[in-house]
Design an enzyme around this catalytic site. Structure first.
Site, PDB file in Angstrom:
ATOM      1  CG  HIS A 152      -2.101   0.608   1.145  1.00  0.00           C
ATOM      2  ND1 HIS A 152      -2.229   2.084   1.909  1.00  0.00           N
ATOM      3  CD2 HIS A 152      -3.217   0.726   0.316  1.00  0.00           C
ATOM      4  CE1 HIS A 152      -3.489   2.553   1.665  1.00  0.00           C
ATOM      5  NE2 HIS A 152      -4.163   1.802   0.780  1.00  0.00           N
ATOM      6  CE  LYS A 154      -1.358   4.973  -0.770  1.00  0.00           C
ATOM      7  NZ  LYS A 154      -2.049   3.794  -1.505  1.00  0.00           N
ATOM      8  CG  ASP A 196      18.663  11.688  -9.899  1.00  0.00           C
ATOM      9  OD1 ASP A 196      18.568  10.734 -10.738  1.00  0.00           O
ATOM     10  OD2 ASP A 196      18.575  12.712 -10.327  1.00  0.00           O
ATOM     11  CG  ASN A 215      -3.009   4.858  -4.678  1.00  0.00           C
ATOM     12  OD1 ASN A 215      -2.311   4.038  -3.994  1.00  0.00           O
ATOM     13  ND2 ASN A 215      -4.255   4.897  -4.175  1.00  0.00           N
ATOM     14  CG  HIS A 237      -6.668   8.448  -0.796  1.00  0.00           C
ATOM     15  ND1 HIS A 237      -5.260   8.086  -1.312  1.00  0.00           N
ATOM     16  CD2 HIS A 237      -7.354   7.296  -0.140  1.00  0.00           C
ATOM     17  CE1 HIS A 237      -5.313   6.881  -1.175  1.00  0.00           C
ATOM     18  NE2 HIS A 237      -6.380   6.361  -0.732  1.00  0.00           N
ATOM     19  CG  PHE A 265      -0.695   0.150  11.736  1.00  0.00           C
ATOM     20  CD1 PHE A 265       0.131   1.109  11.208  1.00  0.00           C
ATOM     21  CD2 PHE A 265      -2.103   0.722  11.684  1.00  0.00           C
ATOM     22  CE1 PHE A 265       0.039   2.600  11.108  1.00  0.00           C
ATOM     23  CE2 PHE A 265      -2.312   1.779  11.349  1.00  0.00           C
ATOM     24  CZ  PHE A 265      -1.447   2.913  11.143  1.00  0.00           C
TER      25      PHE A 265
END
Length: 490
Positions: free
Chosen positions: A201, A203, A208, A218, A416, A438
């Site tokens: 999940h 994101k 670099d 997402n 979200h 979790f």
């Protein structure tokens, strides 16, 4: 001329005969002495070898973390780190009286892509950046489609592009990933269902090994124009970026065919920076402490603070207020069968309000896909607000309005966000606040402690208060008719 010398043999007086041991006893004594010396040598070598072995095992398991004493910190980071909060504000959602104007998520992503020179690592849940992916014809998908186009230009220019994505449990669009593979990117699917019974999940992007994005968005065109998102971009902060790369490397390893979670992660994945020894950085010109946490615990190599522990530490150390903005809040293991009560976070918030008098504010999302059982738990928290106990907990629901056309967009028009801010700390994560996120699902969070006004913490506080005081936030006793059919919790 040398004088002529005469040599005469000296006569040594004869010694009296001594009492000598028989030859067989002498040889036996010498043999015993030689054997004792060999035994002693073997014992010394065994002790030294055992000590060396234990030292090696100790270092292998714990890395170089234990080169630091209990009161010592790793060396500070001297990078001129710059943190910028970025948001996706859904079309039609206006804050006319707000003074905060943050860069958009799409602006931040396109800027990172334009500045990529050597590498780009992306940890992601799924990929739907185009109208074709969602079977829609929305003009607002243009931003996501542009992100995909720019991503496809990187590998041909020599940028090493790696993408770790959650292996889908069912049919899911793959066109974006196929296009990136054809452009020269590398893609690995992480089977979290097999590994931990969860999903990937997370994101985040790392560019670099110097800049990174971490937040709620997402790889979805709706996350840029139709869903309310919040994240942070860290520029010129290679110390933190390299540490985030270690989390990515764990996903990359687990994306190999037939991989499994090591019982002990090799030292390569260890970190020095955690809740006990956060990284000392200069953030936007101000001293700050920062570290990255990860979930679930089996994906935490030596030194890495688990996400739940980091979150609870922020809650437990708050003395004035705790502001939380999260899509889902459930003190349960909602994806386990049968369901289990999971009060870890709920207990922490109640304890903060009751024992320390901390002001607690929860801004929870409400939309057509909200889990109905959330309402009972939120009402239970809100019921603690009482003049006799002086507990101060308030809960509101954030509803993103939608016109007729917007309402037809699947899985859109929702807040979200996944963050928390206190008078001391900032927590920006990628997980909803219920148990499985979790204990089984892979997620990452950035934690920053920074004093003074004008820093990252105060900026996040301002965003929360903007949303809390906006007409899109509703009390739990608000009439459902006033917000239409967009909310299942009223």
């Amino acid at each position: 001329m040398k004088p002529k010398l005469m040599y005469q043999e000296l006569k040594v007086p004869a010694e009296e005969p001594a009492n000598e041991l028989p030859m067989n006893e002498i040889e036996a004594w010498k043999a015993a002495e030689k054997k004792a010396r060999w035994v002693l040598l073997v014992l010394i070598l065994a002790v030294v070898g055992f000590g060396a072995l234990m030292t090696q095992l100790f270092l292998w398991e714990y890395g170089d973390l234990h080169l630091f004493g209990p009161n010592q910190r790793p060396a500070p980071c001297y990078d001129p780190c710059e943190a910028v909060l970025v948001e996706s504000i859904p079309e039609g959602l206006d804050f006319p009286n707000a003074s905060t104007g943050n860069p958009s998520t799409s602006q931040a992503w396109l800027g990172l892509l334009a500045g990529a020179h050597s590498s780009l690592d992306i940890a992601s849940f799924y990929w739907t950046l185009t109208n074709n992916d969602t079977h829609t014809q929305e003009p607002s998908a243009q931003q996501g489609e542009e992100v995909l186009r720019q991503l496809q230009t990187l590998a041909p220019k020599g940028v090493n592009v790696r993408i770790a994505v959650s292996k889908p449990n069912g049919p899911q669009p793959q066109a974006d990933l196929q296009a990136l593979l054809q452009s020269g990117a590398q893609v690995r699917m992480v089977d979290m269902q097999k590994l931990t019974h969860g999903v990937l999940h997370t994101k985040f992007w790392v560019v670099d090994q110097t800049h990174f994005y971490l937040g709620s968005a997402n790889m979805d065109w709706r996350s840029l124009t139709q869903v309310k998102e919040l994240g942070v971009v860290m520029y010129n902060c290679s110390c933190l970026a390299r540490d985030l790369t270690k989390i990515f490397e764990a996903y990359w390893f687990l994306g190999q065919a037939g991989s499994s979670i090591p019982s002990t992660w090799p030292r390569f994945y260890d970190t020095r920076y955690n809740q006990e020894t956060p990284m000392e950085i200069c953030l936007n010109g101000t001293p700050a402490l920062a570290y990255l946490a990860s979930a679930p615990p089996p994906l935490c190599p030596s030194g890495r603070t688990p996400d739940l522990k980091a979150l609870l530490n922020v809650v437990d150390n708050a003395r004035s207020f705790i502001y939380v903005a999260v899509m889902n809040y459930l003190p349960t293991l909602e994806f386990s069968h049968p369901h289990r009560f999971w009060p870890a976070i709920d207990d922490g918030l109640r304890r903060a309000a009751y024992e320390r008098g901390v002001k607690v504010r929860l801004l929870i999302s409400c939309w057509g896909h909200s889990e109905p059982s959330m309402r009972a738990f939120l009402l239970s928290l809100a019921a603690l607000r009482d003049n006799h106990t002086h507990s101060d907990i308030q809960v509101k629901l954030f509803v993103v309005p939608a016109d007729e056309a917007q309402a037809r967009i699947p899985y859109a028009r929702v807040n979200h966000n996944k963050y928390m801010v206190t008078e001391r700390a900032t927590y920006i994560g990628t997980s909803n606040w219920s148990g499985n996120y979790f204990t089984e699902t892979a997620g990452t969070s950035l934690l920053v402690t920074q004093n003074g006004r004008g820093g990252l913490r105060s900026q996040l506080e301002a965003i929360f208060l903007r949303d809390w005081d906006s007409p899109y936030s509703h009390d739990l006793d608000t009439s459902a008719d006033s917000v239409g059919n967009a909310c299942r919790l009223l």
